[in-house]
Scaffold this active site. Structure first.
Site, PDB file in Angstrom:
ATOM      1  N   TYR A  32      10.012 -33.562 -27.979  1.00  0.00           N
ATOM      2  CA  TYR A  32      10.185 -32.636 -29.096  1.00  0.00           C
ATOM      3  C   TYR A  32      11.045 -31.446 -28.682  1.00  0.00           C
ATOM      4  O   TYR A  32      11.933 -31.004 -29.435  1.00  0.00           O
ATOM      5  CB  TYR A  32       8.823 -32.165 -29.595  1.00  0.00           C
ATOM      6  CG  TYR A  32       8.891 -31.046 -30.607  1.00  0.00           C
ATOM      7  CD1 TYR A  32       9.339 -31.284 -31.903  1.00  0.00           C
ATOM      8  CD2 TYR A  32       8.510 -29.753 -30.262  1.00  0.00           C
ATOM      9  CE1 TYR A  32       9.407 -30.249 -32.830  1.00  0.00           C
ATOM     10  CE2 TYR A  32       8.567 -28.718 -31.178  1.00  0.00           C
ATOM     11  CZ  TYR A  32       9.021 -28.966 -32.467  1.00  0.00           C
ATOM     12  OH  TYR A  32       9.095 -27.938 -33.379  1.00  0.00           O
ATOM     13  N   ALA A  87      10.130 -22.418 -32.521  1.00  0.00           N
ATOM     14  CA  ALA A  87       8.878 -22.591 -33.245  1.00  0.00           C
ATOM     15  C   ALA A  87       7.743 -23.014 -32.309  1.00  0.00           C
ATOM     16  O   ALA A  87       7.966 -23.576 -31.239  1.00  0.00           O
ATOM     17  CB  ALA A  87       9.054 -23.643 -34.346  1.00  0.00           C
ATOM     18  N   TYR A 136      13.727 -18.534 -42.216  1.00  0.00           N
ATOM     19  CA  TYR A 136      14.200 -19.611 -43.078  1.00  0.00           C
ATOM     20  C   TYR A 136      13.858 -19.200 -44.507  1.00  0.00           C
ATOM     21  O   TYR A 136      12.842 -18.543 -44.752  1.00  0.00           O
ATOM     22  CB  TYR A 136      13.513 -20.941 -42.761  1.00  0.00           C
ATOM     23  CG  TYR A 136      13.870 -21.566 -41.437  1.00  0.00           C
ATOM     24  CD1 TYR A 136      15.177 -21.944 -41.159  1.00  0.00           C
ATOM     25  CD2 TYR A 136      12.888 -21.808 -40.474  1.00  0.00           C
ATOM     26  CE1 TYR A 136      15.500 -22.545 -39.948  1.00  0.00           C
ATOM     27  CE2 TYR A 136      13.203 -22.399 -39.261  1.00  0.00           C
ATOM     28  CZ  TYR A 136      14.513 -22.763 -39.005  1.00  0.00           C
ATOM     29  OH  TYR A 136      14.836 -23.349 -37.808  1.00  0.00           O
ATOM     30  N   THR A 162      18.578 -18.003 -40.462  1.00  0.00           N
ATOM     31  CA  THR A 162      19.133 -19.278 -40.001  1.00  0.00           C
ATOM     32  C   THR A 162      19.636 -20.051 -41.218  1.00  0.00           C
ATOM     33  O   THR A 162      18.890 -20.296 -42.157  1.00  0.00           O
ATOM     34  CB  THR A 162      18.074 -20.088 -39.253  1.00  0.00           C
ATOM     35  OG1 THR A 162      17.690 -19.365 -38.080  1.00  0.00           O
ATOM     36  CG2 THR A 162      18.619 -21.440 -38.828  1.00  0.00           C
ATOM     37  N   ARG A 266      20.317 -30.043 -32.762  1.00  0.00           N
ATOM     38  CA  ARG A 266      19.153 -30.596 -33.459  1.00  0.00           C
ATOM     39  C   ARG A 266      19.385 -30.765 -34.961  1.00  0.00           C
ATOM     40  O   ARG A 266      18.479 -31.176 -35.671  1.00  0.00           O
ATOM     41  CB  ARG A 266      17.937 -29.692 -33.215  1.00  0.00           C
ATOM     42  CG  ARG A 266      17.479 -29.735 -31.774  1.00  0.00           C
ATOM     43  CD  ARG A 266      16.538 -28.594 -31.420  1.00  0.00           C
ATOM     44  NE  ARG A 266      15.198 -28.732 -31.956  1.00  0.00           N
ATOM     45  CZ  ARG A 266      14.217 -29.463 -31.409  1.00  0.00           C
ATOM     46  NH1 ARG A 266      14.469 -30.151 -30.305  1.00  0.00           N
ATOM     47  NH2 ARG A 266      13.021 -29.500 -31.940  1.00  0.00           N
ATOM     48  N   ASP A 294      24.956 -19.419 -29.151  1.00  0.00           N
ATOM     49  CA  ASP A 294      23.693 -20.125 -28.935  1.00  0.00           C
ATOM     50  C   ASP A 294      24.001 -21.605 -28.755  1.00  0.00           C
ATOM     51  O   ASP A 294      25.009 -22.095 -29.258  1.00  0.00           O
ATOM     52  CB  ASP A 294      22.798 -19.919 -30.168  1.00  0.00           C
ATOM     53  CG  ASP A 294      21.566 -20.810 -30.178  1.00  0.00           C
ATOM     54  OD1 ASP A 294      20.633 -20.512 -29.436  1.00  0.00           O
ATOM     55  OD2 ASP A 294      21.554 -21.791 -30.945  1.00  0.00           O
ATOM     56  N   SER A 295      23.165 -22.288 -28.028  1.00  0.00           N
ATOM     57  CA  SER A 295      23.221 -23.745 -27.832  1.00  0.00           C
ATOM     58  C   SER A 295      23.871 -24.110 -26.506  1.00  0.00           C
ATOM     59  O   SER A 295      25.088 -24.045 -26.344  1.00  0.00           O
ATOM     60  CB  SER A 295      23.959 -24.466 -28.976  1.00  0.00           C
ATOM     61  OG  SER A 295      23.394 -24.168 -30.238  1.00  0.00           O
ATOM     62  N   ARG A 298      22.626 -22.384 -19.906  1.00  0.00           N
ATOM     63  CA  ARG A 298      21.706 -22.808 -18.856  1.00  0.00           C
ATOM     64  C   ARG A 298      21.851 -22.020 -17.557  1.00  0.00           C
ATOM     65  O   ARG A 298      21.129 -22.297 -16.596  1.00  0.00           O
ATOM     66  CB  ARG A 298      21.907 -24.301 -18.538  1.00  0.00           C
ATOM     67  CG  ARG A 298      21.628 -25.241 -19.704  1.00  0.00           C
ATOM     68  CD  ARG A 298      20.159 -25.259 -20.057  1.00  0.00           C
ATOM     69  NE  ARG A 298      19.869 -26.173 -21.159  1.00  0.00           N
ATOM     70  CZ  ARG A 298      19.805 -25.821 -22.437  1.00  0.00           C
ATOM     71  NH1 ARG A 298      20.039 -24.544 -22.774  1.00  0.00           N
ATOM     72  NH2 ARG A 298      19.518 -26.683 -23.375  1.00  0.00           N
ATOM     73  N   GLY A 317      17.463 -20.563 -25.233  1.00  0.00           N
ATOM     74  CA  GLY A 317      16.330 -21.189 -25.885  1.00  0.00           C
ATOM     75  C   GLY A 317      15.493 -22.059 -24.988  1.00  0.00           C
ATOM     76  O   GLY A 317      14.532 -21.604 -24.372  1.00  0.00           O
TER      77      GLY A 317
END
Length: 367
Positions: A32, A87, A136, A162, A266, A294-295, A298, A317
């Site tokens: 997940y 979340a 949201y 978002t 995602r 973002d995304s 690392r 994240g």
């Protein structure tokens, strides 16, 4: 969970936290967190795009110890990094959102609290962190107004809308695993939400997707965004922008900042990598607003790459969830301290005195 003091050897990069998290999380929960949508082309593309960004260092600049201090939305933070909204953080550790927010407070960086957090926003802001609230769009506009009042009363510093989730991306790992939330885990910030849907089952649809589709409006428009900007006195951040034309419209609608993001791979599989679109978005909006990336971040080198491509800062994240899973707030604090050390090293090696000077570096394709 593994106690932070039991981690041997200590992680020396964020990837080490990933390896440890995979050993302590149930496979379904790991999938997940780790998975993307569809064939996960965009998920992998985020990393490969960043890895292809070569940063040309400057020499003989007299820099030995760079400053990481950064201004975002008019406030100064310790480095050009914020913790991305994610979340259900109690899914990976019982201390959940307050633990990660406390780690952000110690690191002096913003913490973006998700509307789908598993802890009420009031308990998150009580940690003393600088909290931006991620929204949201709810199906009932009056509930949006009520939630805005609650967020302001809780002391949040910014509102992050978002915009890239009209429907939830089709996440094949979750479908194969029949992933659902445990019954004790609920979205603590949703007024009147259908919590039962997140724990049930519908053929071909994950419970998480069914819950999200029942609670949130799929047809958000630019007029909705303008309505929000007119009624909220918090700085407005729009997250999920890839097209430069959309970036300009977001600024026209009142955005103080934009987050260039494909939702960590995602949502739309086949969308371009965030890093690929960042320079075009920066060029389109100029100095009218701040642009964050973002995304796929690392490492400290990734932060340097984002700065050199024109970003004012980045959101991190998954690595923060890895650390939270491994050892709660102490491990999350260690991950942010490690990232700060990497950013400092990257700036020094590039000949940069601070994040602002990194935005003047040249980039070239590598690989």
């Amino acid at each position: 969970m593994v106690d932070r003091m039991e981690i041997k050897p200590d992680p020396v990069c964020l990837a080490d936290f990933a390896a440890l998290a995979r050993t302590v999380l149930p496979p379904r929960v790991w999938d997940y967190l780790d998975g993307g949508s569809g064939a996960e082309v965009t998920l992998g593309g985020n990393r490969s795009a960043l890895d292809r960004v070569g940063v040309v260092p400057r020499v003989l600049t007299g820099v030995s110890t760079p400053s990481l201090r950064t201004r975002l939305l008019g406030r100064e933070y310790a480095m050009p990094v914020a913790v991305a909204p994610m979340a259900y953080q109690r899914l990976v550790h019982p201390d959940g959102e307050p633990a990660l927010a406390a780690a952000a407070r110690v690191a002096d960086v913003p913490y973006l609290a998700s509307i789908l957090g598993s802890t009420p926003i009031e308990q998150v802001t009580a940690t003393g962190a600088e909290v931006w609230f991620q929204l949201y769009w709810l199906r009932d506009r009056s509930l949006v107004a009520d939630l805005l009042a609650r967020v302001r009363a809780a002391g949040c510093r910014a509102l992050v809308v978002t915009v890239d989730v009209p429907v939830l991306g089709r996440r094949l790992r979750d479908l194969r695993n029949s992933f659902r939330l445990p019954p004790e885990l609920v979205p603590a910030n949703l007024p009147g939400g259908r919590d039962d849907l997140a724990h049930g089952g519908t053929p071909g649809v994950t419970p998480v997707a069914a819950h999200r589709d029942a609670a949130f409006a799929p047809a958000l428009t630019w007029s909705d965004l303008r309505w929000l900007g007119e009624r909220c006195d918090l700085p407005l951040v729009v997250k999920g922008i890839l097209d430069p034309a959309d970036a300009v419209r977001a600024v026209d609608a009142g955005a103080r900042a934009i987050v260039v993001s494909n939702h960590g791979g995602r949502q739309l599989d086949g969308a371009p990598a965030s890093a690929t679109m960042l320079p075009e978005v920066v060029a389109a909006v100029g100095d009218r607003c701040e642009v964050l990336l973002d995304s796929g971040i690392r490492s400290g080198v990734d932060v340097l790459r984002a700065l050199a491509l024109g970003a004012a800062g980045v959101l991190v994240g998954r690595p923060m969830l890895w650390a939270l899973a491994v050892g709660g707030q102490p491990a999350a604090s260690s991950a942010l301290a490690l990232l700060a050390a990497e950013v400092r090293d990257a700036l020094a090696l590039a000949g940069c005195a601070d994040p602002a000077s990194a935005r003047r570096l040249r980039t070239v394709p590598v690989g």
